[in-house]
Design an enzyme around this catalytic site. Structure first.
Site, short mmCIF file in Angstrom:
data_model
loop_
_atom_site.label_atom_id
_atom_site.label_comp_id
_atom_site.label_asym_id
_atom_site.label_seq_id
_atom_site.Cartn_x
_atom_site.Cartn_y
_atom_site.Cartn_z
N HIS A 58 40.57 34.73 115.27
CA HIS A 58 39.42 33.87 115.00
C HIS A 58 39.82 32.52 114.40
O HIS A 58 39.02 31.59 114.40
CB HIS A 58 38.40 34.59 114.10
CG HIS A 58 38.79 34.69 112.66
ND1 HIS A 58 39.32 35.83 112.09
CD2 HIS A 58 38.73 33.79 111.65
CE1 HIS A 58 39.54 35.63 110.81
NE2 HIS A 58 39.20 34.40 110.51
N ASP A 79 41.79 41.23 116.23
CA ASP A 79 41.76 39.91 115.59
C ASP A 79 43.16 39.42 115.21
O ASP A 79 43.41 39.02 114.08
CB ASP A 79 40.86 39.92 114.35
CG ASP A 79 40.50 38.53 113.88
OD1 ASP A 79 40.64 37.58 114.67
OD2 ASP A 79 40.10 38.37 112.70
N SER A 110 42.51 33.60 105.92
CA SER A 110 42.62 34.32 107.19
C SER A 110 43.95 34.04 107.87
O SER A 110 44.36 32.88 108.03
CB SER A 110 41.48 33.90 108.12
OG SER A 110 40.25 34.38 107.66
#
Length: 503
Positions: free
Chosen positions: A128, A158, A232
């Site tokens: 993402h 992911d 992230s």
């Protein structure tokens, strides 16, 4: 006698004086002193830090962990141009009508973290972070900036792999073994939260194997080490200075609940990402659950292990092979299966098009079923995030005698499926049963997956065609018994088996 004593005393005194002189001069050290005196450890260098992380009184010094991994952590900036921006660029330059606001040609920008895994410049991050990016810029720990290319991505878990051409000598982060993690173990997260580059936070492993989006693949590590926007793709690190996860998600309702993808799950797909840019997983097309004690009792299963089949997709490999609901899959190619997670991992690791021999328990008898695997669909279904509708509903009128008794026993009231409801909910013609109209807030069904709107098709493998069937079956069950409900959820168009204990 006195003369002999005098000679002995003088000799002993001389010997002691001689030994004391040697000790003071440093030419002799008693052996006991060697065992009790520990020399100071040598000063840490980059080479020794790579092989060992020192501890202080048995406690990990995360300053050394950060010193070891920080050079491998990178900042990632991703940007793209939307279709609307391209249309504007092809048109007139006079794009604003009023006061100057945000530049509509500014594009979509995102930022995250990542970490170097080898000398060739491969970097792991989240999918993402770079999803849809047309330009990926990586800033190394020493301040150098490089354009990165996308090598491959796996949206299902992911994860993305990118690469920079930065030459040799890149500081690669060592990868650990996430299967050895324990709840309560100390871990460290490094990343660039909210633009604060190379921020270090420390916490513990709160849970292992958390399901968030896709119950069939998710295996997240939960931690209370602070993870925020921008973390992230950054590494989650154990006390030995090894990466054991990729920080991926946070809870929107708390500031100390974060989630990381286990590094072993990532390492398993790295060869496919490097070779093909994508991941292919084997797929049967069935919905599974574990054999719980209540399910074992209610279905009279002779085993407490295995993967219980709840639903079989139409025209799926499982459907073509003859797999049925209530089947319990006990093995794959003679390898024992204890949970549905084990079965999913085993099948996902196989190539699409290959065959798998399943050991299946059906109606108390074991049989072998050979299934040819298809490729697992990519992406996550919308149904994974749908929340049950808890708006109260008024059930249809029913007899107050048995209906009240059945509702009290199960903790749920039901109503008939009428034509208008079937049309509104687009319920397939093959689905027959009663719909749950209300769940008792103090009944046994409250904390179960049985929610308003689901259709009960069978109870303990007995068909439920109408409210009368429902009342008859429930009324015949004794208090304390476990029941297995075979239900259909119109919201996600899927069947499932729900076990309940009757009050």
């Amino acid at each position: 006698m006195s003369r002999r004593f005098t000679f002995f005393t003088v000799g002993l005194t001389s010997t002691v004086t001689f030994l004391v002189g040697l000790i003071v001069a440093g030419s002799f050290v008693p052996s006991r002193a060697v065992s009790e005196t520990r020399p100071d450890p040598p000063p840490l260098t980059r080479a020794t830090a790579v092989t060992a992380i020192p501890t202080i009184n048995g406690v990990v010094d995360f300053a050394d962990v950060a010193d070891r991994i920080n050079p491998s952590v990178v900042n990632i900036d991703a940007s793209s141009v939307t279709a609307e921006q391209r249309r504007r660029r092809r048109g007139s330059d006079d794009w604003f009508d009023g006061p100057l606001g945000p530049d509509p040609d500014g594009g979509r920008q995102g930022a995250g973290s990542g970490f170097i895994i080898d000398q060739q410049g491969h970097i792991l991050t989240n999918h993402h972070v770079i999803d849809g990016a047309e330009r990926i810029v990586v800033t190394l720990g020493d301040g150098r900036t490089f354009r990165a290319t996308l090598v491959g991505a796996d949206p299902a878990i992911d994860v993305a792999l990118i690469k920079v051409a930065a030459g040799s000598g890149l500081p690669a982060a060592p990868l650990g073994d996430s299967t050895k993690l324990r709840v309560g173990e100390w871990v460290c997260a490094i990343g660039n939260p909210l633009g604060y580059v190379h921020s270090v936070t420390v916490g513990v492993v709160s849970f292992i194997g958390r399901k968030l989006f896709d119950a069939s693949l998710d295996d997240y590590i939960q931690t209370d080490a602070a993870i925020n926007f921008g973390n992230s793709g950054g590494p989650l690190i154990n006390g030995r200075g090894e990466v054991i996860g990729i920080n991926s998600a946070i809870s929107s309702r708390a500031s100390n609940i974060g989630f990381a993808v286990p590094i072993n799950q990532v390492a398993a797909i790295l060869p496919q990402l490097k070779a093909h840019g994508r991941v292919s997983r084997g797929f049967i097309g069935i919905t599974l659950t574990d054999v719980t004690p209540d399910l074992q009792r209610s279905l009279a299963l002779p085993t407490s292990r295995g993967a219980l089949v709840q639903d079989v997709g139409d025209q799926s490999p499982g459907d073509r092979a003859g797999i049925q609901p209530y089947d319990v899959i006990l093995s794959v190619d003679d390898r024992e299966i204890w949970t549905n997670d084990e079965l999913i991992r085993e099948i996902s690791a196989r190539r699409p098009g290959s065959a798998a021999r399943l050991g299946v328990l059906r109606d108390g008898r074991e049989r072998a079923i050979v299934v040819k695997l298809a490729e697992r669909p990519t992406g996550r279904e919308e149904g994974d995030l749908i929340r049950p509708d808890r708006t109260p509903s008024r059930p249809a009128p029913v007899d107050r005698g048995d209906a009240r008794s059945a509702e009290q026993r199960l903790g749920a009231s039901v109503r008939e499926l009428d034509e208008s409801l079937v049309r509104r909910a687009t319920i397939p013609p093959a689905i027959d049963g009663v719909i749950v109209a209300r769940v008792d807030p103090a009944g046994p069904a409250l904390n179960s997956p049985l929610t308003r709107g689901k259709i009960i098709m069978e109870i303990n493998r007995q068909p439920v065609r109408n409210v009368r069937d429902f009342e008859r079956i429930i009324s015949s069950i004794r208090p304390g018994d476990a029941v297995a409900l075979y239900v259909y959820d119109p919201r996600i168009r899927q069947r499932e088996i729900i076990a309940l204990s009757i009050d």
